[in-house]
Design a protein around this motif. Structure first.
Motif, mmCIF file in Angstrom:
data_model
loop_
_atom_site.group_PDB
_atom_site.id
_atom_site.type_symbol
_atom_site.label_atom_id
_atom_site.label_comp_id
_atom_site.label_asym_id
_atom_site.label_seq_id
_atom_site.Cartn_x
_atom_site.Cartn_y
_atom_site.Cartn_z
ATOM 1 N N GLY A 27 0.823 -1.203 0.000
ATOM 2 C CA GLY A 27 0.000 0.000 0.000
ATOM 3 C C GLY A 27 0.858 1.254 0.000
ATOM 4 O O GLY A 27 1.880 1.340 -0.671
ATOM 5 N N ALA A 28 0.419 2.231 0.796
ATOM 6 C CA ALA A 28 1.139 3.505 0.893
ATOM 7 C C ALA A 28 2.553 3.252 1.417
ATOM 8 O O ALA A 28 2.763 2.402 2.279
ATOM 9 C CB ALA A 28 0.392 4.456 1.817
ATOM 10 N N GLU A 106 -2.370 7.757 -4.093
ATOM 11 C CA GLU A 106 -2.031 6.409 -3.633
ATOM 12 C C GLU A 106 -2.150 6.229 -2.130
ATOM 13 O O GLU A 106 -2.397 5.135 -1.659
ATOM 14 C CB GLU A 106 -0.619 6.040 -4.077
ATOM 15 C CG GLU A 106 -0.517 5.715 -5.532
ATOM 16 C CD GLU A 106 0.840 5.168 -5.901
ATOM 17 O OE1 GLU A 106 1.537 4.624 -5.022
ATOM 18 O OE2 GLU A 106 1.199 5.300 -7.072
ATOM 19 N N ASP A 107 -1.957 7.273 -1.369
ATOM 20 C CA ASP A 107 -1.960 7.121 0.090
ATOM 21 C C ASP A 107 -3.303 7.449 0.735
ATOM 22 O O ASP A 107 -3.394 7.536 1.947
ATOM 23 C CB ASP A 107 -0.860 7.979 0.710
ATOM 24 C CG ASP A 107 -1.031 9.460 0.412
ATOM 25 O OD1 ASP A 107 -1.773 9.791 -0.533
ATOM 26 O OD2 ASP A 107 -0.421 10.279 1.123
ATOM 27 N N ARG A 110 -6.430 3.690 -1.099
ATOM 28 C CA ARG A 110 -5.930 2.365 -1.462
ATOM 29 C C ARG A 110 -5.653 1.543 -0.215
ATOM 30 O O ARG A 110 -5.323 2.074 0.846
ATOM 31 C CB ARG A 110 -4.682 2.478 -2.313
ATOM 32 C CG ARG A 110 -5.022 3.139 -3.649
ATOM 33 C CD ARG A 110 -3.951 2.964 -4.637
ATOM 34 N NE ARG A 110 -4.346 3.642 -5.874
ATOM 35 C CZ ARG A 110 -3.572 3.745 -6.904
ATOM 36 N NH1 ARG A 110 -2.364 3.216 -6.877
ATOM 37 N NH2 ARG A 110 -3.985 4.358 -7.982
ATOM 38 N N ASP A 112 -3.815 -0.998 2.354
ATOM 39 C CA ASP A 112 -2.459 -1.279 2.798
ATOM 40 C C ASP A 112 -2.307 -2.773 3.008
ATOM 41 O O ASP A 112 -3.277 -3.518 3.009
ATOM 42 C CB ASP A 112 -2.153 -0.538 4.111
ATOM 43 C CG ASP A 112 -1.999 0.952 3.896
ATOM 44 O OD1 ASP A 112 -1.488 1.344 2.834
ATOM 45 O OD2 ASP A 112 -2.380 1.725 4.794
ATOM 46 N N GLY A 117 -2.556 -2.007 -2.334
ATOM 47 C CA GLY A 117 -1.819 -1.300 -3.371
ATOM 48 C C GLY A 117 -2.368 -1.523 -4.763
ATOM 49 O O GLY A 117 -3.570 -1.666 -4.980
ATOM 50 N N THR A 118 -1.464 -1.599 -5.720
ATOM 51 C CA THR A 118 -1.831 -1.727 -7.124
ATOM 52 C C THR A 118 -2.548 -3.048 -7.415
ATOM 53 O O THR A 118 -3.425 -3.097 -8.282
ATOM 54 C CB THR A 118 -0.577 -1.601 -8.010
ATOM 55 O OG1 THR A 118 0.098 -0.385 -7.656
ATOM 56 C CG2 THR A 118 -0.935 -1.545 -9.470
ATOM 57 N N VAL A 121 -6.155 -2.561 -6.739
ATOM 58 C CA VAL A 121 -6.753 -1.720 -7.781
ATOM 59 C C VAL A 121 -7.025 -2.558 -9.029
ATOM 60 O O VAL A 121 -8.100 -2.465 -9.631
ATOM 61 C CB VAL A 121 -5.844 -0.514 -8.106
ATOM 62 C CG1 VAL A 121 -6.399 0.276 -9.275
ATOM 63 C CG2 VAL A 121 -5.684 0.381 -6.892
#
Length: 154
Positions: A27-28, A106-107, A110, A112, A117-118, A121
């Motif tokens: 994540g972030a 992103e932070d 989204r 963690d 993270g991606t 998504v």
């Protein structure tokens, strides 16, 4: 008869177990000393899942498996209650989640943790695309009432 669904669940469980075992934060970014301390506290509270966000990521993966099952069995799925208002609402919700994740920094929104993270998504966007395809291909939009769709959009 349920071999594809069982194989999908088994493969997903393997991937999830591997990612959770690795235990990194996707994540972030964790940059400050306070962030590292907070990350250790969260992992101590959630030893097997690493974070509470992992539950949300598991729900997203479950939605993808549900939609894939309906897609592969569309002839049988057309008779199910899923293929009217529920699939339309599922598609609208997936589109909203995807847009929120794509358009936000992103932070902010989204997830963690190892399943965040991606990767999360990508799973949410895949769910949005597949559910929209299912709505359009099955004609579910024609079968549900306009009032229900407008209420879902609102």
């Amino acid at each position: 008869r349920l071999a594809p669904e069982i194989a999908g669940l088994f493969f997903s469980a393997l991937v999830i177990a591997a990612v959770l075992t690795r235990g990194e934060n996707n994540g972030a970014p964790i940059t400050t000393k306070e962030d590292h301390e907070l990350w250790r506290e969260i992992q101590a509270e959630w030893p097997s899942l690493a974070t509470a966000d992992s539950l949300l990521a598991l729900a997203a993966l479950s939605r993808v498996l549900l939609i894939l099952s309906a897609e592969f069995r569309r002839c049988e799925a057309d008779a199910s209650p899923l293929m009217s208002e529920p699939i339309v609402f599922l598609a609208l919700a997936a589109a909203c989640r995807s847009l929120m994740l794509i358009l936000s920094p992103e932070d902010v929104y989204r997830l963690d943790g190892p399943l965040g993270g991606t990767a999360n998504v990508a799973v949410e966007v895949a769910a949005a695309i597949m559910s929209a395809h299912l709505v359009l291909a099955s004609g579910a939009l024609r079968r549900c009432s306009q009032a229900a769709v407008m209420a879902g959009i609102a």
